[in-house]
Design a protein around this motif. Structure first.
Motif, PDB file in Angstrom:
ATOM      1  N   TRP A  91       0.822  -1.212   0.000  1.00  0.00           N
ATOM      2  CA  TRP A  91       0.000   0.000   0.000  1.00  0.00           C
ATOM      3  C   TRP A  91       0.854   1.260   0.000  1.00  0.00           C
ATOM      4  O   TRP A  91       0.417   2.302  -0.518  1.00  0.00           O
ATOM      5  N   SER A  92       2.055   1.192   0.545  1.00  0.00           N
ATOM      6  CA  SER A  92       2.936   2.368   0.571  1.00  0.00           C
ATOM      7  C   SER A  92       3.352   2.812  -0.825  1.00  0.00           C
ATOM      8  O   SER A  92       3.635   3.992  -1.045  1.00  0.00           O
ATOM      9  N   PHE A  93       3.415   1.866  -1.760  1.00  0.00           N
ATOM     10  CA  PHE A  93       3.918   2.176  -3.104  1.00  0.00           C
ATOM     11  C   PHE A  93       2.930   1.754  -4.195  1.00  0.00           C
ATOM     12  O   PHE A  93       3.323   1.493  -5.321  1.00  0.00           O
ATOM     13  N   TYR A  94       1.659   1.711  -3.851  1.00  0.00           N
ATOM     14  CA  TYR A  94       0.663   1.116  -4.748  1.00  0.00           C
ATOM     15  C   TYR A  94       0.494   1.903  -6.053  1.00  0.00           C
ATOM     16  O   TYR A  94       0.079   1.330  -7.061  1.00  0.00           O
ATOM     17  N   SER A  95       0.820   3.181  -6.041  1.00  0.00           N
ATOM     18  CA  SER A  95       0.694   3.976  -7.265  1.00  0.00           C
ATOM     19  C   SER A  95       2.045   4.453  -7.793  1.00  0.00           C
ATOM     20  O   SER A  95       2.105   5.330  -8.657  1.00  0.00           O
ATOM     21  N   ASP A  96       3.128   3.862  -7.293  1.00  0.00           N
ATOM     22  CA  ASP A  96       4.488   4.265  -7.680  1.00  0.00           C
ATOM     23  C   ASP A  96       5.053   3.295  -8.716  1.00  0.00           C
ATOM     24  O   ASP A  96       5.311   2.132  -8.399  1.00  0.00           O
ATOM     25  N   PRO A  97       5.281   3.744  -9.950  1.00  0.00           N
ATOM     26  CA  PRO A  97       5.794   2.827 -10.980  1.00  0.00           C
ATOM     27  C   PRO A  97       7.261   2.464 -10.806  1.00  0.00           C
ATOM     28  O   PRO A  97       7.762   1.559 -11.483  1.00  0.00           O
ATOM     29  N   GLU A  98       7.961   3.144  -9.893  1.00  0.00           N
ATOM     30  CA  GLU A  98       9.396   2.893  -9.697  1.00  0.00           C
ATOM     31  C   GLU A  98       9.672   1.897  -8.571  1.00  0.00           C
ATOM     32  O   GLU A  98      10.819   1.560  -8.315  1.00  0.00           O
ATOM     33  N   VAL A  99       8.623   1.480  -7.871  1.00  0.00           N
ATOM     34  CA  VAL A  99       8.756   0.457  -6.831  1.00  0.00           C
ATOM     35  C   VAL A  99       7.794  -0.667  -7.174  1.00  0.00           C
ATOM     36  O   VAL A  99       6.581  -0.466  -7.206  1.00  0.00           O
ATOM     37  N   CYS A 100       8.328  -1.844  -7.420  1.00  0.00           N
ATOM     38  CA  CYS A 100       7.516  -3.010  -7.744  1.00  0.00           C
ATOM     39  C   CYS A 100       7.441  -3.901  -6.503  1.00  0.00           C
ATOM     40  O   CYS A 100       8.479  -4.296  -5.957  1.00  0.00           O
ATOM     41  N   THR A 101       6.229  -4.197  -6.061  1.00  0.00           N
ATOM     42  CA  THR A 101       6.072  -5.041  -4.874  1.00  0.00           C
ATOM     43  C   THR A 101       5.545  -6.413  -5.282  1.00  0.00           C
ATOM     44  O   THR A 101       4.587  -6.524  -6.038  1.00  0.00           O
ATOM     45  N   TYR A 102       6.201  -7.438  -4.756  1.00  0.00           N
ATOM     46  CA  TYR A 102       5.869  -8.840  -5.050  1.00  0.00           C
ATOM     47  C   TYR A 102       5.671  -9.559  -3.732  1.00  0.00           C
ATOM     48  O   TYR A 102       6.468  -9.401  -2.798  1.00  0.00           O
ATOM     49  N   SER A 103       4.613 -10.361  -3.646  1.00  0.00           N
ATOM     50  CA  SER A 103       4.374 -11.130  -2.421  1.00  0.00           C
ATOM     51  C   SER A 103       3.830 -12.507  -2.785  1.00  0.00           C
ATOM     52  O   SER A 103       2.870 -12.625  -3.538  1.00  0.00           O
ATOM     53  N   ILE A 104       4.474 -13.543  -2.257  1.00  0.00           N
ATOM     54  CA  ILE A 104       3.982 -14.919  -2.379  1.00  0.00           C
ATOM     55  C   ILE A 104       3.615 -15.366  -0.961  1.00  0.00           C
ATOM     56  O   ILE A 104       4.440 -15.294  -0.048  1.00  0.00           O
ATOM     57  N   HIS A 105       2.369 -15.801  -0.771  1.00  0.00           N
ATOM     58  CA  HIS A 105       1.850 -15.969   0.584  1.00  0.00           C
ATOM     59  C   HIS A 105       0.653 -16.909   0.574  1.00  0.00           C
ATOM     60  O   HIS A 105       0.072 -17.185  -0.478  1.00  0.00           O
ATOM     61  N   GLU A 106       0.302 -17.397   1.764  1.00  0.00           N
ATOM     62  CA  GLU A 106      -0.957 -18.137   1.875  1.00  0.00           C
ATOM     63  C   GLU A 106      -2.111 -17.182   1.586  1.00  0.00           C
ATOM     64  O   GLU A 106      -2.113 -16.035   2.048  1.00  0.00           O
ATOM     65  N   THR A 107      -3.077 -17.645   0.822  1.00  0.00           N
ATOM     66  CA  THR A 107      -4.200 -16.799   0.442  1.00  0.00           C
ATOM     67  C   THR A 107      -4.824 -16.097   1.645  1.00  0.00           C
ATOM     68  O   THR A 107      -5.018 -16.695   2.708  1.00  0.00           O
ATOM     69  N   GLY A 108      -5.174 -14.820   1.428  1.00  0.00           N
ATOM     70  CA  GLY A 108      -5.817 -14.047   2.481  1.00  0.00           C
ATOM     71  C   GLY A 108      -7.222 -14.508   2.809  1.00  0.00           C
ATOM     72  O   GLY A 108      -7.845 -14.015   3.754  1.00  0.00           O
ATOM     73  N   LYS A 109      -7.713 -15.475   2.061  1.00  0.00           N
ATOM     74  CA  LYS A 109      -9.040 -16.034   2.369  1.00  0.00           C
ATOM     75  C   LYS A 109      -9.034 -16.705   3.733  1.00  0.00           C
ATOM     76  O   LYS A 109     -10.077 -16.784   4.401  1.00  0.00           O
ATOM     77  N   TYR A 110      -7.887 -17.204   4.148  1.00  0.00           N
ATOM     78  CA  TYR A 110      -7.811 -17.953   5.408  1.00  0.00           C
ATOM     79  C   TYR A 110      -6.828 -17.357   6.413  1.00  0.00           C
ATOM     80  O   TYR A 110      -6.743 -17.854   7.535  1.00  0.00           O
TER      81      TYR A 110
END
Length: 396
Positions: free
Chosen positions: A182-201
């Motif tokens: 969320w800190s960089f959600y509209s910033d094209p110069e910072v790419c955020t990647y996350s691999i995680h257990e689904t937020g459904k659970y």
């Protein structure tokens, strides 16, 4: 492929401690430091002392009113008015309760990650590790998920402001890296990647496929949500394919990776079924990507991991062995049984402090593990999600 590596640490970051029975306990770091020292893998020349983050640096991510609240609730006896307002700042629940000295400790955690970024971007070192960092759930005006200040986000902002660096943030914690996203959600110069257990659970309930960034930052956000009870093979398949394609697409100047080790089957706060194998293989992939795209520039931080006796020291130890190009890492990769065992001196030192039997080897003996009955179904669903996640990124 090597490059110099520095281990960033300051004793004051060990004061980031909610209470004795809280799962996010600094003993995790002490166990890791002892393990690495006992095998001669952490020399004084590799250690770099850090500094606290300034209020100005914290305000790149956090709102001034929130920082004021953290300071007020850090007093030994906070004023009743502030205690009454603690809940609105996320500092009253059982996950992230306020504690004496909180601001200073969290500032040292954040400053450690800034120190690591500065060491790498200035050319002092090719790689830097700050295991005390990894507070990825902290939001601009609210603490969450054991996290008070978002050290990773502040340090990424430092790299942007001081070096104009394009930053790829890679989050392998089992919980979605929401605060950094969320800190960089509209910033094209910072790419955020996350691999995680689904937020459904699982907390924090975010990190879905449709979270791709917004405005100019659309496409600079990739989430790979995995099914509960995902095992090593599916985790590695999804990680390797997605991070390789994303890095080739984004072409970063710096990789900042977060290494929560709570996707392990023994972790009490998630539902994944991975072994130490992913924590041995995953850092090597990041290491190679850093040398391929960033001239080796790679900063890594800690994160979650709540089986502090059996999992965290080994996983974080393996990360440092990879970063520092230690010969033990190659021996483990080659399956050399002479180097498979953990040092007996470390086991003897710590076994008396826990009722759990400490592990005797770096990697898990998978021949004793029971398989997951729904393996094929889980693997198929993960592949389906992976295909959707990658549909906007061309193959290299």
């Amino acid at each position: 492929m090597s490059g110099s590596a520095l281990f960033v640490h300051h004793d004051k970051s060990m004061n980031y401690r909610f209470h004795d029975h809280h799962p996010f306990h600094p003993i995790r770091l002490q166990l890791t430091l002892d393990l690495l020292s006992s095998i001669g893998a952490l020399e004084p020349s590799q250690m770099l002392s850090s500094r606290p983050a300034s209020d100005e640096e914290l305000m790149w991510i956090h709102q001034p009113a929130y920082i004021e609240a953290v300071k007020a609730l850090s007093q030994a006896s906070p004023e009743p008015d502030w205690i009454g307002r603690a809940e609105q700042y996320g500092l009253m629940d059982e996950d992230t309760p306020y504690f004496a000295g909180m601001h200073e400790a969290a500032s040292y955690v954040t400053g450690g990650t800034i120190t690591a970024v500065e060491a790498v971007m200035s050319g002092k070192s090719t790689h830097a590790l700050h295991l005390g960092g990894g507070l990825h759930h902290a939001l601009s005006a609210k603490a969450a998920g054991f996290c008070v200040y978002n050290d990773a986000a502040v340090a990424i902002a430092y790299a942007r402001r001081h070096y104009n660096a394009r930053v790829l943030y890679v989050d392998t914690d089992v919980h979605h890296g929401d605060g950094v996203q969320w800190s960089f959600y509209s910033d094209p110069e910072v790419c955020t990647y996350s691999i995680h257990e689904t937020g459904k659970y699982l907390f924090p309930g975010t990190g879905y496929l449709n979270e791709r960034g917004e405005h100019q930052g659309y496409g600079a956000c990739l989430n790979v949500p995995l099914q509960p009870y995902t095992e090593d093979a599916s985790w590695m398949e999804c990680f390797e394919q997605s991070i390789s394609r994303l890095t080739a697409y984004f072409k970063p100047d710096l990789i900042v990776s977060l290494h929560g080790c709570d996707a392990h089957a023994l972790d009490p706060l998630s539902h994944m079924h991975c072994s130490m194998d992913i924590y041995n293989r995953m850092p090597a992939i990041l290491h190679e990507l850093a040398h391929t795209y960033c001239e080796g520039r790679w900063v890594a931080v800690g994160g979650g991991g709540y089986d502090m006796w059996r999992v965290v020291p080994r996983a974080w130890g393996l990360l440092w062995l990879e970063m520092s190009h230690h010969p033990l890492k190659q021996a483990l990769d080659e399956g050399d049984p002479a180097h498979a065992r953990l040092p007996q001196s470390w086991i003897d030192k710590w076994q008396g402090q826990t009722q759990l039997p400490l592990p005797t080897e770096w990697l898990d003996d998978l021949s004793r593990w029971e398989g997951i009955p729904r393996r094929e179904e889980i693997t198929a669903k993960n592949r389906e999600n992976l295909a959707v996640a990658l549909q906007e990124y061309p193959e290299a």
